[in-house]
Scaffold this active site. Structure first.
Site, mmCIF file in Angstrom:
data_model
loop_
_atom_site.group_PDB
_atom_site.id
_atom_site.type_symbol
_atom_site.label_atom_id
_atom_site.label_comp_id
_atom_site.label_asym_id
_atom_site.label_seq_id
_atom_site.Cartn_x
_atom_site.Cartn_y
_atom_site.Cartn_z
ATOM 1 N N HIS A 182 0.826 -1.216 0.000
ATOM 2 C CA HIS A 182 0.000 0.000 0.000
ATOM 3 C C HIS A 182 0.856 1.261 0.000
ATOM 4 O O HIS A 182 0.440 2.296 -0.493
ATOM 5 C CB HIS A 182 -0.954 -0.004 1.191
ATOM 6 C CG HIS A 182 -2.105 -0.938 1.008
ATOM 7 N ND1 HIS A 182 -2.845 -0.980 -0.148
ATOM 8 C CD2 HIS A 182 -2.630 -1.879 1.813
ATOM 9 C CE1 HIS A 182 -3.784 -1.910 -0.042
ATOM 10 N NE2 HIS A 182 -3.667 -2.471 1.138
ATOM 11 N N GLN A 207 -13.498 5.991 -7.677
ATOM 12 C CA GLN A 207 -14.210 7.137 -7.118
ATOM 13 C C GLN A 207 -15.275 6.779 -6.085
ATOM 14 O O GLN A 207 -15.430 7.497 -5.109
ATOM 15 C CB GLN A 207 -14.831 7.964 -8.250
ATOM 16 C CG GLN A 207 -13.825 8.846 -8.950
ATOM 17 C CD GLN A 207 -14.429 9.576 -10.135
ATOM 18 O OE1 GLN A 207 -14.143 9.278 -11.272
ATOM 19 N NE2 GLN A 207 -15.288 10.536 -9.859
HETATM 20 P P1 NAP Z 1 -13.048 21.897 -10.529
HETATM 21 O O1 NAP Z 1 -12.547 20.699 -9.897
HETATM 22 O O2 NAP Z 1 -14.119 22.691 -9.845
HETATM 23 O O3 NAP Z 1 -11.795 22.821 -10.806
HETATM 24 C C1 NAP Z 1 -11.910 24.069 -11.414
HETATM 25 C C2 NAP Z 1 -10.581 24.787 -11.324
HETATM 26 O O4 NAP Z 1 -10.723 26.071 -11.846
HETATM 27 C C3 NAP Z 1 -10.059 24.931 -9.920
HETATM 28 O O5 NAP Z 1 -8.655 24.785 -9.977
HETATM 29 C C4 NAP Z 1 -10.411 26.363 -9.544
HETATM 30 O O6 NAP Z 1 -9.386 26.665 -8.643
HETATM 31 C C5 NAP Z 1 -10.385 27.068 -10.892
HETATM 32 N N1 NAP Z 1 -11.395 28.103 -11.063
HETATM 33 C C6 NAP Z 1 -12.713 28.016 -10.797
HETATM 34 N N2 NAP Z 1 -13.319 29.177 -11.110
HETATM 35 C C7 NAP Z 1 -12.382 30.006 -11.587
HETATM 36 C C8 NAP Z 1 -12.400 31.340 -12.067
HETATM 37 N N3 NAP Z 1 -13.517 32.048 -12.118
HETATM 38 N N4 NAP Z 1 -11.247 31.878 -12.471
HETATM 39 C C9 NAP Z 1 -10.093 31.177 -12.424
HETATM 40 N N5 NAP Z 1 -10.019 29.915 -11.965
HETATM 41 C C10 NAP Z 1 -11.154 29.326 -11.554
HETATM 42 O O7 NAP Z 1 -13.615 21.588 -11.953
HETATM 43 P P2 NAP Z 1 -13.000 20.718 -13.114
HETATM 44 O O8 NAP Z 1 -11.570 20.557 -13.023
HETATM 45 O O9 NAP Z 1 -13.572 21.351 -14.347
HETATM 46 O O10 NAP Z 1 -13.675 19.352 -12.877
HETATM 47 C C11 NAP Z 1 -15.092 19.231 -12.923
HETATM 48 C C12 NAP Z 1 -15.529 18.021 -12.153
HETATM 49 O O11 NAP Z 1 -15.108 16.859 -12.803
HETATM 50 C C13 NAP Z 1 -14.965 18.023 -10.755
HETATM 51 O O12 NAP Z 1 -15.938 17.666 -9.837
HETATM 52 C C14 NAP Z 1 -13.940 16.961 -10.803
HETATM 53 O O13 NAP Z 1 -13.842 16.277 -9.590
HETATM 54 C C15 NAP Z 1 -14.470 16.049 -11.894
HETATM 55 N N6 NAP Z 1 -13.335 15.370 -12.496
HETATM 56 C C16 NAP Z 1 -12.853 14.311 -11.840
HETATM 57 C C17 NAP Z 1 -11.773 13.685 -12.341
HETATM 58 C C18 NAP Z 1 -11.234 12.479 -11.650
HETATM 59 O O14 NAP Z 1 -10.204 11.981 -12.018
HETATM 60 N N7 NAP Z 1 -11.895 11.960 -10.655
HETATM 61 C C19 NAP Z 1 -11.155 14.135 -13.479
HETATM 62 C C20 NAP Z 1 -11.674 15.225 -14.134
HETATM 63 C C21 NAP Z 1 -12.767 15.855 -13.609
HETATM 64 P P3 NAP Z 1 -9.087 28.074 -7.992
HETATM 65 O O15 NAP Z 1 -10.433 28.602 -7.628
HETATM 66 O O16 NAP Z 1 -8.188 27.791 -6.862
HETATM 67 O O17 NAP Z 1 -8.408 28.808 -9.064
HETATM 68 FE FE1 SF4 Z 2 -14.851 1.392 -8.286
HETATM 69 FE FE2 SF4 Z 2 -17.000 1.351 -9.836
HETATM 70 FE FE3 SF4 Z 2 -14.976 2.988 -10.412
HETATM 71 FE FE4 SF4 Z 2 -14.769 0.326 -10.738
HETATM 72 S S1 SF4 Z 2 -16.127 1.727 -11.836
HETATM 73 S S2 SF4 Z 2 -13.268 1.650 -9.787
HETATM 74 S S3 SF4 Z 2 -15.930 -0.400 -9.002
HETATM 75 S S4 SF4 Z 2 -16.274 3.084 -8.610
#
Ligand code: NAP
Ligand code: SF4
Length: 683
Positions: free
Chosen positions: A265, A352
């Site tokens: 881990h 996730q």
């Molecule tokens: P986010 O996570 O809300 O990030 C937006 C980024 O933009 C932050 O860095 C924010 O940071 C900046 N920001 C926001 N408003 C701004 C403004 N008006 N001016 C300048 N900077 C600003 O959104 P996202 O990256 O678009 O992702 C969207 C969703 O998809 C999120 O919930 C994320 O978790 C999800 N997602 C998940 C994954 C994953 O691997 N699990 C991958 C991609 C996306 P500051 O305010 O500090 O600048």
């Molecule tokens: Fe976990 Fe479902 Fe994502 Fe697979 S798809 S890693 S089981 S959350």
């Protein structure tokens, strides 16, 4: 093991003849070659044993040959966290009996994993071979003396005997992943000089002794799996010679099968994340197989029947272990057997809703299947009355709502303005290391067809088009947010959607504004060679991360040698903290490490003045600074697309708004699908 020792090949008539060959274990024959690997779900700790039983029985009905429970502590000090489930008292046995009875009634088999966490136990009473603290725990372990070691062995053996009493078909003794037994095996954590430390025959004494005594306690008509670490991925880990010696000794001590463990881990190499190539470590199982006479089980990033079939056909393993794929789809095996593999909901290895939940003390579920671990509370029962339902938007929320509503018997029409389904998932699928998302889109396409959803592509849902439906679901999603940074003429500024859809390109020097999940994804896209993701090239991926051959480097830990970046990238955010803190609990470190390896500069605490043809002008601690860039990519979050919802509301019509159209902030596919499924289950 030889084929003669296993069984004769029966004509199964399936697409996966090796997957559906029975496996004769002597006292019992398993109907196929798939084991559901151990997962901590958190269900046992709720105390709702009916719910635990339903989780496993659902998967037994789906046809998996053998399941392994989440790790059960043999004693209090060995629990992964205080209050971790175990098998300590007669009352515990009665609880576990509810599970085993239900699984057997469903035609399945289940083994209990015995997990002693050693120094990974999150508590001050933790114990280990030596008093060396783990880098991922605040608690230094107490070094066990001779009597202490004997007491731990006795508790593990008692747990195995109780498992038998509780009706389990077997146990899995956890000897890998850096837990207690593994801590004795390698010098990294074992500095003892008595008969439990020093030369390898001493370091392997504990796991072998445990196996010998467990077998003696449970008899011969009981499955005992030993999970052996084939590649520790920590300094001073086992050499391949040691792995083979241990495997043979464990076999001689009475193990029925050997399951594969990959990486501790605390290892700084990803082993199950979505960017890990499929079956990336199965070659090691294949190398162990001819060294022993008992079945070996391959594990890690095996998520499709054709991947499993290929491993078995090539003689890499006698069985395959899949864990998270059974969260995504309990009917994986039944669908594969029935020639309906395209309907298997894919595990995209995102972590996730499973591991990220587990490590933050929340109940496990699945991004793709919100019913996972919620089988008794989220049900897709037939609707009392079939109704006509319109869904606007074929992103994850709209598609999930359409599929669940149609499954329940409703007549569903799905409108999509674009000429393809998927919405934001299409952006994710373009990221190197996120190729699994393409499979998720394919699955949605299959299920829309199978459920008979009337899909209308290139057809925006207008208020007029939505007239006459009994229910309207608005899932019109999000659009990239414009942060309003002043832009001078001649500056090249694009948003992430244009970049990832191929509508615009980027120059050799790029500033990425916004360091959320999408900012990190975009940075990874920018530094990799186009269309040449290391996830699709296992040798490149191993070289990038320093995964060596344990026959040449102990623990398989080689110096990482990442390919040079294809662009010079700077990733910025306004928050005065290290970028990436808000990423997934179990995957954020992988993204941060991957970008650091590519020389991506990460800047927190920036304020943005303007974008010019020279680059991005910012202030850091009040000081002006230019980030030279040919292209600036905006990844600054999203705004909801609510035009349709507002137009319908203005007409006084009641609609359901879900996904990004409902709340754009921190939207991800997990929340979108979960919200959609819950709505559609209630309509
Ligand atoms: P986010 O996570 O809300 O990030 C937006 C980024 O933009 C932050 O860095 C924010 O940071 C900046 N920001 C926001 N408003 C701004 C403004 N008006 N001016 C300048 N900077 C600003 O959104 P996202 O990256 O678009 O992702 C969207 C969703 O998809 C999120 O919930 C994320 O978790 C999800 N997602 C998940 C994954 C994953 O691997 N699990 C991958 C991609 C996306 P500051 O305010 O500090 O600048
Ligand atoms: Fe976990 Fe479902 Fe994502 Fe697979 S798809 S890693 S089981 S959350």
């Amino acid at each position: 093991m030889t084929d003669a020792m296993t069984e004769t090949l029966t004509e199964t008539g399936t697409d996966y003849p090796h997957l559906f060959r029975p496996l004769d274990l002597g006292h019992v024959t398993l109907p196929n070659r798939v084991l559901m690997g151990s997962m901590h779900t958190g269900l046992e700790e709720t105390g709702d044993w009916n719910r635990v039983a339903e989780f496993y029985a659902t998967r037994a009905r789906g046809g998996v040959a053998l399941m392994v429970t989440g790790g059960m502590a043999p004693n209090r000090e060995g629990g992964v966290f205080p209050g971790a489930a175990g098998l300590f008292t007669p009352e515990d046995i009665a609880h576990h009996r509810i599970v085993t009875d239900r699984v057997h009634a469903a035609g399945g088999r289940i083994a209990m994993q015995i997990l002693h966490a050693g120094r990974y136990a999150y508590g001050k009473d933790c114990v280990s071979a030596s008093a060396i603290k783990s880098p991922i725990s605040p608690f230094p372990p107490r070094e066990l003396d001779e009597a202490g070691i004997e007491a731990q062995i006795a508790d593990i053996v008692t747990a195995a005997a109780r498992a038998r009493e509780a009706g389990y078909d077997g146990v899995e003794v956890m000897g890998s992943e850096g837990y207690f037994l593994n801590q004795f095996i390698v010098r990294h954590t074992n500095r003892r000089e008595d008969r439990w430390g020093g030369p390898f025959e001493n370091r392997m004494r504990l796991p072998v002794e445990v196996m010998r005594r467990v077998r003696a306690a449970v008899g011969h008509d009981f499955i005992v799996i030993f999970r052996i670490s084939l590649i520790d991925l920590v300094p001073d880990g086992s050499t391949w010679d040691e792995v083979v010696r241990l495997a043979r000794a464990i076999e001689a001590a009475g193990a029925t099968m050997l399951n594969t463990g990959i990486g501790w881990h605390e290892a700084r190499v990803p082993t199950i994340a979505t960017s890990v190539p499929r079956a990336a470590f199965a070659h090691l199982t294949g190398r162990l197989r001819p060294e022993v006479g008992i079945p070996v089980i391959a594990s890690n990033r095996i998520n499709r029947p054709e991947v499993a079939e290929d491993l078995l056909a090539r003689g890499m393993a006698d069985m395959v272990s899949m864990a998270r794929p059974f969260l995504a789809d309990p009917d994986f095996i039944a669908k594969a057997q029935a020639g309906r593999a395209a309907e298997i909901a894919p595990c995209i290895a995102c972590n996730q809703a499973c591991l990220d939940h587990t490590f933050s003390g929340r109940l496990t579920s699945c991004l793709v299947n919100p019913r996972a671990c919620h089988e008794t509370v989220l049900r897709y029962d037939p609707a009392p009355q079939a109704r006509r339902i319109a869904v606007a938007g074929a992103g994850p929320a709209g598609m999930a709502a359409a599929i669940v509503a149609a499954e329940r018997g409703h007549e569903v029409t799905l409108f999509e303005a674009a000429d393809r389904i998927g919405g934001q998932l299409n952006h994710a699928a373009a990221i190197p290391g996120k190729e699994e998302f393409a499979g998720l889109i394919d699955w949605f396409a299959t299920m829309l067809r199978v459920r008979g959803v009337d899909l209308r592509l290139a057809t925006p849902a207008t208020p007029e088009a939505l007239e006459g439906f009994d229910e309207v679901i608005v899932a019109t999603g999000v659009r990239p947010r414009d942060p309003g940074i002043p832009i001078e003429p001649g500056a090249e500024v694009i948003d992430y959607a244009r970049l990832l859809s191929g509508a615009a390109g980027a120059g050799p020097r790029v500033a990425v504004v916004g360091a959320g999940g999408i900012g990190f994804d975009v940075a990874e896209w920018l530094v990799e060679r186009p269309g040449d993701s290391p996830t699709l090239h296992p040798d490149d991926w191993r070289r990038d991360w320093g995964v060596g051959d344990p026959a040449q480097v102990p623990g398989g830990l080689a110096p990482p040698d990442p390919a040079p970046p294809t662009r010079q990238v700077t990733l910025l955010q306004r928050k005065p903290e290290k970028p990436g803190r808000g990423l997934g609990k179990t995957t954020g470190w992988i993204h941060r490490a991957a970008l650091a390896a590519k020389g991506v500069q990460m800047i927190g605490g920036a304020s943005y003045d303007r974008i010019t043809p020279e680059g991005l002008e910012i202030r850091l601690n009040g000081e002006p600074r230019l980030i030279p860039a040919d292209t600036v990519v905006l990844c600054t979050g999203q705004d909801s697309v609510r035009d349709l919802a507002e137009a319908l509301a203005a007409q006084g019509r009641t609609v359901h708004v879900i996904g990004g159209a409902d709340v754009a902030a921190e939207l991800d596919a997990k929340r979108a699908i979960d919200q959609a499924a819950r709505l559609a289950a209630a309509l």
